[in-house]
Design a protein around this motif. Structure first.
Motif, PDB file in Angstrom:
ATOM      1  N   GLU A 101       5.038   3.663  -0.958  1.00 50.37           N
ATOM      2  CA  GLU A 101       5.868   4.447  -0.037  1.00 50.37           C
ATOM      3  C   GLU A 101       6.018   3.788   1.331  1.00 50.37           C
ATOM      4  O   GLU A 101       6.819   4.244   2.141  1.00 50.37           O
ATOM      5  CB  GLU A 101       5.284   5.851   0.118  1.00 50.37           C
ATOM      6  CG  GLU A 101       5.429   6.684  -1.135  1.00 50.37           C
ATOM      7  CD  GLU A 101       4.709   8.023  -1.061  1.00 50.37           C
ATOM      8  OE1 GLU A 101       3.860   8.209  -0.159  1.00 50.37           O
ATOM      9  OE2 GLU A 101       4.990   8.877  -1.921  1.00 50.37           O
ATOM     10  N   GLN A 102       5.296   2.707   1.585  1.00 54.05           N
ATOM     11  CA  GLN A 102       5.361   2.008   2.865  1.00 54.05           C
ATOM     12  C   GLN A 102       6.526   1.022   2.876  1.00 54.05           C
ATOM     13  O   GLN A 102       6.955   0.537   1.836  1.00 54.05           O
ATOM     14  CB  GLN A 102       4.044   1.289   3.152  1.00 54.05           C
ATOM     15  CG  GLN A 102       2.836   2.186   3.132  1.00 54.05           C
ATOM     16  CD  GLN A 102       3.019   3.409   4.030  1.00 54.05           C
ATOM     17  OE1 GLN A 102       3.302   3.292   5.208  1.00 54.05           O
ATOM     18  NE2 GLN A 102       2.849   4.591   3.443  1.00 54.05           N
ATOM     19  N   ASP A 103       7.014   0.696   4.062  1.00 56.45           N
ATOM     20  CA  ASP A 103       8.151  -0.213   4.213  1.00 56.45           C
ATOM     21  C   ASP A 103       7.764  -1.688   4.166  1.00 56.45           C
ATOM     22  O   ASP A 103       8.621  -2.527   3.931  1.00 56.45           O
ATOM     23  CB  ASP A 103       8.855   0.050   5.554  1.00 56.45           C
ATOM     24  CG  ASP A 103       9.501   1.416   5.592  1.00 56.45           C
ATOM     25  OD1 ASP A 103       9.925   1.926   4.540  1.00 56.45           O
ATOM     26  OD2 ASP A 103       9.574   1.984   6.703  1.00 56.45           O
ATOM     27  N   ASP A 104       6.500  -1.994   4.387  1.00 52.78           N
ATOM     28  CA  ASP A 104       6.094  -3.394   4.553  1.00 52.78           C
ATOM     29  C   ASP A 104       5.424  -3.994   3.318  1.00 52.78           C
ATOM     30  O   ASP A 104       4.627  -4.919   3.431  1.00 52.78           O
ATOM     31  CB  ASP A 104       5.174  -3.532   5.767  1.00 52.78           C
ATOM     32  CG  ASP A 104       3.899  -2.694   5.632  1.00 52.78           C
ATOM     33  OD1 ASP A 104       3.850  -1.806   4.761  1.00 52.78           O
ATOM     34  OD2 ASP A 104       2.959  -2.935   6.406  1.00 52.78           O
ATOM     35  N   TRP A 112      -2.885  -1.142   4.420  1.00 54.76           N
ATOM     36  CA  TRP A 112      -1.689  -0.556   4.984  1.00 54.76           C
ATOM     37  C   TRP A 112      -2.133   0.448   6.040  1.00 54.76           C
ATOM     38  O   TRP A 112      -2.722   1.477   5.734  1.00 54.76           O
ATOM     39  CB  TRP A 112      -0.831   0.081   3.891  1.00 54.76           C
ATOM     40  CG  TRP A 112      -0.034  -0.973   3.215  1.00 54.76           C
ATOM     41  CD1 TRP A 112       1.257  -1.299   3.486  1.00 54.76           C
ATOM     42  CD2 TRP A 112      -0.447  -1.888   2.211  1.00 54.76           C
ATOM     43  NE1 TRP A 112       1.664  -2.356   2.719  1.00 54.76           N
ATOM     44  CE2 TRP A 112       0.626  -2.739   1.911  1.00 54.76           C
ATOM     45  CE3 TRP A 112      -1.654  -2.099   1.520  1.00 54.76           C
ATOM     46  CZ2 TRP A 112       0.557  -3.754   0.974  1.00 54.76           C
ATOM     47  CZ3 TRP A 112      -1.716  -3.103   0.583  1.00 54.76           C
ATOM     48  CH2 TRP A 112      -0.620  -3.925   0.321  1.00 54.76           C
ATOM     49  N   GLN A 168      12.762  -4.673  -9.820  1.00 52.30           N
ATOM     50  CA  GLN A 168      12.309  -5.261  -8.543  1.00 52.30           C
ATOM     51  C   GLN A 168      12.075  -6.767  -8.698  1.00 52.30           C
ATOM     52  O   GLN A 168      12.448  -7.559  -7.829  1.00 52.30           O
ATOM     53  CB  GLN A 168      11.027  -4.569  -8.071  1.00 52.30           C
ATOM     54  CG  GLN A 168      10.436  -5.121  -6.821  1.00 52.30           C
ATOM     55  CD  GLN A 168      11.026  -4.522  -5.563  1.00 52.30           C
ATOM     56  OE1 GLN A 168      12.168  -4.080  -5.546  1.00 52.30           O
ATOM     57  NE2 GLN A 168      10.267  -4.526  -4.503  1.00 52.30           N
ATOM     58  N   GLN A 223      -0.670   2.597   7.888  1.00 52.60           N
ATOM     59  CA  GLN A 223      -0.162   3.958   7.851  1.00 52.60           C
ATOM     60  C   GLN A 223      -0.996   4.847   6.934  1.00 52.60           C
ATOM     61  O   GLN A 223      -1.112   6.042   7.145  1.00 52.60           O
ATOM     62  CB  GLN A 223       1.300   4.002   7.374  1.00 52.60           C
ATOM     63  CG  GLN A 223       2.250   3.195   8.228  1.00 52.60           C
ATOM     64  CD  GLN A 223       2.386   1.755   7.743  1.00 52.60           C
ATOM     65  OE1 GLN A 223       1.482   1.156   7.172  1.00 52.60           O
ATOM     66  NE2 GLN A 223       3.544   1.183   7.989  1.00 52.60           N
ATOM     67  N   ALA A 251       4.703  -5.074  -4.698  1.00 49.86           N
ATOM     68  CA  ALA A 251       5.331  -3.877  -5.252  1.00 49.86           C
ATOM     69  C   ALA A 251       5.399  -3.946  -6.769  1.00 49.86           C
ATOM     70  O   ALA A 251       5.094  -2.962  -7.461  1.00 49.86           O
ATOM     71  CB  ALA A 251       6.723  -3.685  -4.661  1.00 49.86           C
TER      72      ALA A 251
END
Length: 84
Positions: free
Chosen positions: A37-40, A6, A76, A8, A46
């Motif tokens: 915490e990342q969007d991708d 990731w 999820q 970020q 997850a």
């Protein structure tokens, strides 16, 4: 196969696996949290990260946090048709 990193955070799944092999549960928790915490993050990833973070919480004696992560993983998975 290329390792997913990731951008970020600079965190990879391989880093989490190394921390698990070293029984470094606080590091497993922290790395998994950074990725979550990342969007991708793919739903399957997850769910796996939530499960791993729950295991870390369990080993650290944080049972309430472990249960919350397991409940989030199930939610999820159901939301994304990963389980029925």
């Amino acid at each position: 196969m290329a390792e997913t990193v990731w951008q970020q955070t600079g965190v990879s799944l391989a880093q989490i696996e190394r921390a698990r092999r070293d029984f470094d549960w606080p590091r497993v928790r922290d790395l998994a949290t950074q990725i979550l915490e990342q969007d991708d993050v793919a739903p399957e990833t997850a769910v796996d990260l939530l499960r791993q973070r729950a295991t870390a919480h369990e080993h650290m004696g944080q049972i309430d946090h472990a249960l919350a992560d397991l409940e989030a993983a199930v939610s999820q998975a159901q939301k994304n048709d990963l389980i029925r």
